[in-house]
Design an enzyme around this catalytic site. Sequence first.
Site, PDB file in Angstrom:
ATOM      1  N   LEU A   8       0.816  -1.273   0.213  1.00  0.00           N
ATOM      2  CA  LEU A   8       0.012   0.104   0.243  1.00  0.00           C
ATOM      3  C   LEU A   8       0.752   1.341   0.024  1.00  0.00           C
ATOM      4  CD1 LEU A   8      -2.669  -1.172   2.670  1.00  0.00           C
ATOM      5  CD2 LEU A   8      -2.627  -1.407   0.128  1.00  0.00           C
ATOM      6  N   MET A  11       1.676   4.055  -5.043  1.00  0.00           N
ATOM      7  CA  MET A  11       0.592   3.445  -6.112  1.00  0.00           C
ATOM      8  C   MET A  11      -0.563   2.482  -5.554  1.00  0.00           C
ATOM      9  SD  MET A  11       1.656   4.187  -9.187  1.00  0.00           S
ATOM     10  CE  MET A  11       1.619   2.790 -10.260  1.00  0.00           C
ATOM     11  N   ASP A  30      -0.340  -4.231   4.310  1.00  0.00           N
ATOM     12  CA  ASP A  30       0.858  -3.689   4.255  1.00  0.00           C
ATOM     13  C   ASP A  30       1.836  -4.053   5.336  1.00  0.00           C
ATOM     14  OD1 ASP A  30       2.388  -1.582   2.055  1.00  0.00           O
ATOM     15  OD2 ASP A  30       2.929  -1.066   4.144  1.00  0.00           O
ATOM     16  N   ARG A  31       3.100  -4.115   5.238  1.00  0.00           N
ATOM     17  CA  ARG A  31       3.882  -4.317   6.426  1.00  0.00           C
ATOM     18  C   ARG A  31       4.015  -3.377   7.452  1.00  0.00           C
ATOM     19  NH1 ARG A  31      10.224  -4.264   4.227  1.00  0.00           N
ATOM     20  NH2 ARG A  31      10.162  -2.373   3.464  1.00  0.00           N
ATOM     21  N   SER A 122       0.907   2.125 -15.110  1.00  0.00           N
ATOM     22  CA  SER A 122       1.454   3.484 -15.216  1.00  0.00           C
ATOM     23  C   SER A 122       0.559   4.729 -14.879  1.00  0.00           C
ATOM     24  CB  SER A 122       1.991   3.664 -16.774  1.00  0.00           C
ATOM     25  OG  SER A 122       2.690   5.003 -17.180  1.00  0.00           O
ATOM     26  N   GLY A 124       1.625   6.989 -11.986  1.00  0.00           N
ATOM     27  CA  GLY A 124       2.502   7.473 -10.948  1.00  0.00           C
ATOM     28  C   GLY A 124       1.460   8.006  -9.831  1.00  0.00           C
ATOM     29  N   LYS A 174       4.813  -2.981 -20.751  1.00  0.00           N
ATOM     30  CA  LYS A 174       4.955  -2.170 -19.662  1.00  0.00           C
ATOM     31  C   LYS A 174       6.643  -1.981 -19.692  1.00  0.00           C
ATOM     32  CE  LYS A 174       4.401   0.652 -16.456  1.00  0.00           C
ATOM     33  NZ  LYS A 174       5.597   0.819 -15.603  1.00  0.00           N
ATOM     34  N   HIS A 177       7.398   0.128 -22.755  1.00  0.00           N
ATOM     35  CA  HIS A 177       6.815   1.431 -22.420  1.00  0.00           C
ATOM     36  C   HIS A 177       7.755   2.209 -21.482  1.00  0.00           C
ATOM     37  CE1 HIS A 177       4.949   3.812 -19.479  1.00  0.00           C
ATOM     38  NE2 HIS A 177       3.907   4.337 -20.135  1.00  0.00           N
ATOM     39  N   ASN A 178       8.386   1.538 -20.589  1.00  0.00           N
ATOM     40  CA  ASN A 178       9.255   2.258 -19.675  1.00  0.00           C
ATOM     41  C   ASN A 178      10.523   2.624 -20.542  1.00  0.00           C
ATOM     42  OD1 ASN A 178       7.300   1.917 -17.935  1.00  0.00           O
ATOM     43  ND2 ASN A 178       8.834   1.536 -16.206  1.00  0.00           N
ATOM     44  N   GLU A 181      10.046   5.620 -22.557  1.00  0.00           N
ATOM     45  CA  GLU A 181       9.986   6.810 -21.383  1.00  0.00           C
ATOM     46  C   GLU A 181      11.375   7.235 -21.276  1.00  0.00           C
ATOM     47  OE1 GLU A 181       9.249   6.379 -16.754  1.00  0.00           O
ATOM     48  OE2 GLU A 181       7.389   6.194 -17.929  1.00  0.00           O
TER      49      GLU A 181
END
Length: 307
Positions: A8, A11, A30-31, A122, A124, A174, A177-178, A181
């Site tokens: 968590l 993103m 989440d930890r 994607s 952000g 992806k 894609h990056n 980028e």
Amino acid sequence: MQLGIIGLGKMGGNMLLRLAAGGHDVRGYDRDPGTVAALAAEAGFSAPESVADLVTALAAPRTVWLMLPAGDVTEAAIDELKGLLAPGDTLVDGANSLFKDSMRRAQELASLGIGFVDAGVSGGVWGRENGYALMVGGTDRSFAAVRPAIETLAPATDSGWLHCGPPGSGHFVKMVHNGIEYGMMQAYAEGFALMKGREDFGLDLAGIAEMWRHGSVVRSWLLDLTADFLRNDQELESIEPVVADSGEGRWTVIEAIEQGVPAPAIGAAVMMRHASQGGGDYGARILSMMRKGFGGHAVVAREGDES
């Protein structure tokens, strides 16, 4: 639909809230207990104390979505979930995992009757408000199990997402894609550096970036972001010239080499990131000493080093 999200951070947390706002029954783990508690209060779910608690809270057939760092962390989470999920359940990996790992994981989970979806995400920190672009791989059956969530996370139910193909294809797309980028960012950086270097023109870089945003063939979201921060600070002297790389650009270059497909722009962009991290420092020292050796050129000593 009902689903659980593990991881968590910036993103994962925002994705959970977008899904909850879209009417889905979504829970998260989440930890960091504080992160879980805050999101549980905002989204309205009982905070689980462990991954096992999260899985138990979901009704079968269950869908669990990982938003963890790629590599060992994701691998460990999937190994744990193999013992918690049951046939008919679906596991989604939303990290920037190497597509070859996703292909392997899909096969391993299929042998247990568990569906697997690799989702390249994607968008952000702006994704919660504007939606995420989602590149999804998996069988038709596995994709159908998560499609309602995909449509809510995307900018619109009919755009901003694509079922790219079989397992591994989402993370492959992806990755490319990056890589693109990386190349785009490097081109912008070089162009603005050239303009800043022409001090006799007194160029207003913020004004140029803003002007390019309207009608120019180089307009993009990256340019929008550039115009925004240049508006506040054109010198950027407080920023160290270090640019991290999370791996996808590197993997794109490796894939290009394996395919024999030229990708020089992406390759150069990846090398520049390595150089910014000090990867080129020793090579630069070698070059300096070679110039001294053959031409007697002076070398620049580090401050405080008289040797």
